[in-house]
Design an enzyme around this catalytic site. Structure first.
Site, PDB file in Angstrom:
ATOM      1  N   GLU A  19       0.809  -1.213   0.000  1.00 26.61           N
ATOM      2  CA  GLU A  19       0.000   0.000   0.000  1.00 26.61           C
ATOM      3  C   GLU A  19       0.847   1.271   0.000  1.00 26.61           C
ATOM      4  O   GLU A  19       0.397   2.335   0.426  1.00 26.61           O
ATOM      5  CB  GLU A  19      -0.936  -0.023   1.202  1.00 26.61           C
ATOM      6  CG  GLU A  19      -1.902  -1.189   1.189  1.00 26.61           C
ATOM      7  CD  GLU A  19      -2.741  -1.263   2.445  1.00 26.61           C
ATOM      8  OE1 GLU A  19      -3.539  -0.338   2.684  1.00 26.61           O
ATOM      9  OE2 GLU A  19      -2.594  -2.234   3.200  1.00 26.61           O
ATOM     10  N   SER A 145      -6.787  -2.665   2.514  1.00 28.50           N
ATOM     11  CA  SER A 145      -7.146  -1.975   1.275  1.00 28.50           C
ATOM     12  C   SER A 145      -7.522  -2.902   0.129  1.00 28.50           C
ATOM     13  O   SER A 145      -7.229  -2.626  -1.031  1.00 28.50           O
ATOM     14  CB  SER A 145      -6.004  -1.048   0.835  1.00 28.50           C
ATOM     15  OG  SER A 145      -5.869   0.017   1.728  1.00 28.50           O
ATOM     16  N   TYR A 208      -9.611   3.982  -4.188  1.00 30.85           N
ATOM     17  CA  TYR A 208      -8.626   5.044  -4.306  1.00 30.85           C
ATOM     18  C   TYR A 208      -8.644   5.838  -5.600  1.00 30.85           C
ATOM     19  O   TYR A 208      -8.021   6.889  -5.675  1.00 30.85           O
ATOM     20  CB  TYR A 208      -7.218   4.460  -4.081  1.00 30.85           C
ATOM     21  CG  TYR A 208      -7.063   3.893  -2.691  1.00 30.85           C
ATOM     22  CD1 TYR A 208      -7.199   4.705  -1.572  1.00 30.85           C
ATOM     23  CD2 TYR A 208      -6.835   2.543  -2.486  1.00 30.85           C
ATOM     24  CE1 TYR A 208      -7.089   4.192  -0.290  1.00 30.85           C
ATOM     25  CE2 TYR A 208      -6.718   2.023  -1.210  1.00 30.85           C
ATOM     26  CZ  TYR A 208      -6.842   2.857  -0.120  1.00 30.85           C
ATOM     27  OH  TYR A 208      -6.734   2.341   1.143  1.00 30.85           O
ATOM     28  N   ARG A 247     -11.392   2.693  11.617  1.00 32.29           N
ATOM     29  CA  ARG A 247     -12.585   2.613  10.766  1.00 32.29           C
ATOM     30  C   ARG A 247     -12.971   1.148  10.604  1.00 32.29           C
ATOM     31  O   ARG A 247     -12.140   0.330  10.194  1.00 32.29           O
ATOM     32  CB  ARG A 247     -12.317   3.230   9.392  1.00 32.29           C
ATOM     33  CG  ARG A 247     -13.603   3.618   8.637  1.00 32.29           C
ATOM     34  CD  ARG A 247     -13.354   3.897   7.164  1.00 32.29           C
ATOM     35  NE  ARG A 247     -13.092   2.648   6.461  1.00 32.29           N
ATOM     36  CZ  ARG A 247     -11.987   2.410   5.741  1.00 32.29           C
ATOM     37  NH1 ARG A 247     -11.033   3.316   5.643  1.00 32.29           N
ATOM     38  NH2 ARG A 247     -11.848   1.254   5.144  1.00 32.29           N
ATOM     39  N   ASP A 249     -15.410  -1.710   8.858  1.00 33.15           N
ATOM     40  CA  ASP A 249     -16.186  -1.949   7.648  1.00 33.15           C
ATOM     41  C   ASP A 249     -17.195  -3.069   7.877  1.00 33.15           C
ATOM     42  O   ASP A 249     -16.904  -4.063   8.570  1.00 33.15           O
ATOM     43  CB  ASP A 249     -15.255  -2.332   6.492  1.00 33.15           C
ATOM     44  CG  ASP A 249     -14.247  -1.243   6.168  1.00 33.15           C
ATOM     45  OD1 ASP A 249     -14.553  -0.058   6.433  1.00 33.15           O
ATOM     46  OD2 ASP A 249     -13.159  -1.569   5.650  1.00 33.15           O
ATOM     47  N   GLU A 265     -13.798  -5.965   8.958  1.00 30.31           N
ATOM     48  CA  GLU A 265     -12.490  -5.718   9.569  1.00 30.31           C
ATOM     49  C   GLU A 265     -12.424  -4.306  10.117  1.00 30.31           C
ATOM     50  O   GLU A 265     -13.261  -3.458   9.784  1.00 30.31           O
ATOM     51  CB  GLU A 265     -11.368  -5.941   8.551  1.00 30.31           C
ATOM     52  CG  GLU A 265     -11.443  -5.059   7.314  1.00 30.31           C
ATOM     53  CD  GLU A 265     -10.381  -5.432   6.291  1.00 30.31           C
ATOM     54  OE1 GLU A 265      -9.258  -4.915   6.395  1.00 30.31           O
ATOM     55  OE2 GLU A 265     -10.675  -6.249   5.405  1.00 30.31           O
ATOM     56  N   ASN A 267      -9.772  -1.047  10.452  1.00 27.68           N
ATOM     57  CA  ASN A 267      -8.562  -0.436   9.917  1.00 27.68           C
ATOM     58  C   ASN A 267      -8.036   0.572  10.937  1.00 27.68           C
ATOM     59  O   ASN A 267      -8.711   1.556  11.237  1.00 27.68           O
ATOM     60  CB  ASN A 267      -8.906   0.255   8.588  1.00 27.68           C
ATOM     61  CG  ASN A 267      -7.697   0.739   7.825  1.00 27.68           C
ATOM     62  OD1 ASN A 267      -6.681   1.098   8.415  1.00 27.68           O
ATOM     63  ND2 ASN A 267      -7.809   0.773   6.517  1.00 27.68           N
ATOM     64  N   GLY A 271      -7.254   5.499   5.524  1.00 30.05           N
ATOM     65  CA  GLY A 271      -6.683   6.387   4.516  1.00 30.05           C
ATOM     66  C   GLY A 271      -7.095   7.834   4.744  1.00 30.05           C
ATOM     67  O   GLY A 271      -8.189   8.129   5.220  1.00 30.05           O
TER      68      GLY A 271
END
Length: 304
Positions: A19, A145, A208, A247, A249, A265, A267, A271
């Site tokens: 990443e 990601s 992205y 964050r 999801d 999951e 994070n 980002g």
């Protein structure tokens, strides 16, 4: 610490993970925002000489803008603890737990949070046979990601042809149908829920690339589902021991109501790019990008 204007912040970005490019974008955006907030900022592309460069830079705080392995899995956090440099986001244990998908799922289950069935399997075995009945998803156990994600649909003729770059051990989990939802936690507060709308799978490009997805903030959901996302995200943050922002999801199958909401999951290094979800959620509740970055610096510490 001393006044904000005199604080020197080292923004760690880039690094050697899959990443890297996203981290470079995140780091540059955050560095620019912190300069706008009055901080003295130096950007450090994380490589094998990172410890020496940190000693040379002598920052008051490290802003961790790394993504993926080494920057998000507890490695750089351990180095910063050893060097006694205050840093942002989660500490060693929470970072390692969250990036290890199987162990984070075990943590969720222990906290009473809903997840789908999953197993760890050798990539060679997954290439040879279905290790669970389709539909299922194959992904690296310790990347983020949507890196290296394969979906095996119901009725698939054979197992997935995994790329040679996939690790020797992968996670195989039951496919969870439905809408993509996500919630950011900032400190002890869940911010809001975003409904991520794409033409297909919410993959790396959808995350992205401009136009790759559309975000509905706040999500138009039944109140019980919206409230559950907020509650589950905060509970996941606390169960993993996260700090700063995280964050979480979700997938939500509307046909099942609240029972159709499952955690995918968490994070620990969301980002912070122009298309990123957490800054967008913060803005929706009145927190500017600069204020979010400033808060992360002010929240920084060791012993996280």
């Amino acid at each position: 610490m001393s006044s904000r204007a005199s604080q020197r912040v080292a923004v760690l970005l880039g690094g050697p993970s899959a990443e890297r490019e996203v981290s470079l974008s995140t780091g540059r955006e955050c560095a620019a925002a912190l300069r706008g907030e009055g901080f003295d900022v130096v950007e450090l592309d994380a490589g094998p000489d990172l410890a020496a460069r940190l000693i040379e830079a002598a920052p008051d705080v490290v802003f961790n803008a790394l993504h993926g392995r080494w920057g998000e899995d507890g490695c750089v956090q351990g180095m910063l603890e050893w060097m006694r440099i205050p840093y942002t986001h989660s500490g060693v244990l929470a970072s390692a737990l969250a990036l290890d998908k199987q162990r984070s799922k075990e943590t969720y289950k222990a906290a009473g949070l809903p997840v789908v069935e999953s197993v760890l399997a050798g990539a060679a075995e997954v290439r040879m046979r279905h290790v669970m009945a389709p539909p299922y998803v194959v992904k690296p156990n310790n990347e983020g990601s949507s890196v290296g994600v394969y979906i095996v649909h119901d009725g698939a003729n054979g197992p997935p042809k995994l790329d040679d770059a996939m690790p020797e051990e992968v996670m195989v989990e039951s496919f969870a149908p439905g809408r993509e939802l996500t919630t950011t936690v900032m400190g002890d507060r869940a911010l809001t829920v975003t409904d991520i709308i794409t033409e297909g799978w919410y993959d790396y490009d959808a995350k992205y690339k401009p136009g790759g997805s559309r975000h509905e903030v706040p999500a138009d959901l039944p109140s019980e589902v919206f409230d559950a996302c907020m509650d589950y995200a905060l509970r996941a943050h606390e169960a993993l021991g996260c700090r700063g922002i995280s964050r979480t999801d979700f997938r939500w199958d509307e046909a099942q109501g609240l029972d159709g909401l499952i955690l995918l999951e968490t994070n620990t290094q969301p980002g912070m790019t122009p298309t990123s979800l957490s800054p967008e959620q913060a803005a929706s509740v009145g927190i500017s990008f600069g204020a979010l970055c400033r808060w992360l610096v002010e929240d920084a510490s060791c012993n996280r």
